[in-house]
Design a protein around this motif. Structure first.
Motif, mmCIF file in Angstrom:
data_model
loop_
_atom_site.group_PDB
_atom_site.id
_atom_site.type_symbol
_atom_site.label_atom_id
_atom_site.label_comp_id
_atom_site.label_asym_id
_atom_site.label_seq_id
_atom_site.Cartn_x
_atom_site.Cartn_y
_atom_site.Cartn_z
ATOM 1 N N MET A 17 0.838 -1.174 0.000
ATOM 2 C CA MET A 17 0.000 0.000 0.000
ATOM 3 C C MET A 17 0.885 1.239 0.000
ATOM 4 S SD MET A 17 -1.940 0.463 3.612
ATOM 5 C CE MET A 17 -1.625 1.805 4.656
ATOM 6 N N ILE A 18 0.376 2.303 -0.540
ATOM 7 C CA ILE A 18 1.115 3.564 -0.584
ATOM 8 C C ILE A 18 0.638 4.450 0.556
ATOM 9 C CG2 ILE A 18 1.656 5.617 -1.933
ATOM 10 C CD1 ILE A 18 2.827 3.086 -3.119
ATOM 11 N N ARG A 19 1.568 4.861 1.379
ATOM 12 C CA ARG A 19 1.265 5.762 2.496
ATOM 13 C C ARG A 19 1.632 7.184 2.073
ATOM 14 N NH1 ARG A 19 1.759 4.942 8.570
ATOM 15 N NH2 ARG A 19 1.335 2.872 7.792
ATOM 16 N N VAL A 20 0.768 8.141 2.387
ATOM 17 C CA VAL A 20 1.007 9.544 2.064
ATOM 18 C C VAL A 20 1.477 10.262 3.322
ATOM 19 C CG1 VAL A 20 -0.019 11.664 1.172
ATOM 20 C CG2 VAL A 20 -0.768 9.457 0.277
ATOM 21 N N ASN A 21 2.677 10.844 3.241
ATOM 22 C CA ASN A 21 3.264 11.552 4.382
ATOM 23 C C ASN A 21 3.234 13.065 4.196
ATOM 24 O OD1 ASN A 21 4.025 9.154 5.784
ATOM 25 N ND2 ASN A 21 5.703 8.910 4.344
ATOM 26 N N PHE A 28 6.024 3.381 0.110
ATOM 27 C CA PHE A 28 5.442 2.052 -0.070
ATOM 28 C C PHE A 28 5.570 1.269 1.227
ATOM 29 C CE2 PHE A 28 6.035 -2.484 -1.002
ATOM 30 C CZ PHE A 28 4.803 -2.757 -1.546
ATOM 31 N N GLU A 29 4.475 0.626 1.619
ATOM 32 C CA GLU A 29 4.469 -0.176 2.840
ATOM 33 C C GLU A 29 3.814 -1.522 2.537
ATOM 34 O OE1 GLU A 29 1.816 0.564 6.511
ATOM 35 O OE2 GLU A 29 3.699 1.610 6.896
ATOM 36 N N GLU A 30 4.492 -2.602 2.874
ATOM 37 C CA GLU A 30 3.933 -3.939 2.672
ATOM 38 C C GLU A 30 2.639 -4.086 3.478
ATOM 39 O OE1 GLU A 30 4.668 -6.749 0.966
ATOM 40 O OE2 GLU A 30 6.473 -5.979 -0.001
ATOM 41 N N GLU A 31 1.637 -4.675 2.848
ATOM 42 C CA GLU A 31 0.402 -4.951 3.569
ATOM 43 C C GLU A 31 0.547 -6.247 4.335
ATOM 44 O OE1 GLU A 31 -3.328 -4.505 1.566
ATOM 45 O OE2 GLU A 31 -2.414 -3.220 0.063
ATOM 46 N N ASP A 32 -0.084 -6.329 5.482
ATOM 47 C CA ASP A 32 -0.058 -7.556 6.276
ATOM 48 C C ASP A 32 -0.966 -8.579 5.599
ATOM 49 O OD1 ASP A 32 0.119 -9.510 8.172
ATOM 50 O OD2 ASP A 32 -1.015 -8.425 9.703
ATOM 51 N N ARG A 33 -0.389 -9.632 5.081
ATOM 52 C CA ARG A 33 -1.154 -10.638 4.334
ATOM 53 C C ARG A 33 -1.794 -11.672 5.256
ATOM 54 N NH1 ARG A 33 1.986 -11.252 -1.318
ATOM 55 N NH2 ARG A 33 2.523 -9.070 -1.461
ATOM 56 N N HIS A 34 -1.499 -11.599 6.546
ATOM 57 C CA HIS A 34 -2.034 -12.598 7.476
ATOM 58 C C HIS A 34 -3.318 -12.129 8.125
ATOM 59 C CE1 HIS A 34 1.608 -14.907 7.051
ATOM 60 N NE2 HIS A 34 2.326 -13.816 7.298
ATOM 61 N N GLY A 35 -3.640 -10.842 7.998
ATOM 62 C CA GLY A 35 -4.819 -10.328 8.684
ATOM 63 C C GLY A 35 -5.830 -9.899 7.744
#
Length: 71
Positions: A1-5, A64-71
């Motif tokens: 996911m893309i995080r906006v700072n 860019f931040e990896e999404e948690d694929r386990h939740g």
């Protein structure tokens, strides 16, 4: 996911969203959507204008931040 700072960069530059809006010629509503991460897309021309106003790189605003694929 893309995080906006955008809020982080605004704070670092001691600039309000209103000031940025006036500088880049975008509405407060559009900047708010971007700032809260609710935007689905951003134009390169918009990103260019924001980077010029905040004297930063696109990577300072978008992350860019990896999404948690386990939740």
């Amino acid at each position: 996911m893309i995080r906006v700072n955008l809020d982080v960069m605004l704070a670092k530059r001691r600039m309000s969203l209103t000031q940025l809006s006036e500088t880049v010629g975008l509405t407060m509503a559009n900047l708010s959507v971007l700032k809260t991460g609710k935007a689905k897309a951003v134009r390169f021309s918009t990103l260019d204008a924001i980077c010029r106003a905040l004297e930063c790189q696109p990577g300072d605003i978008l992350e860019f931040e990896e999404e948690d694929r386990h939740g």
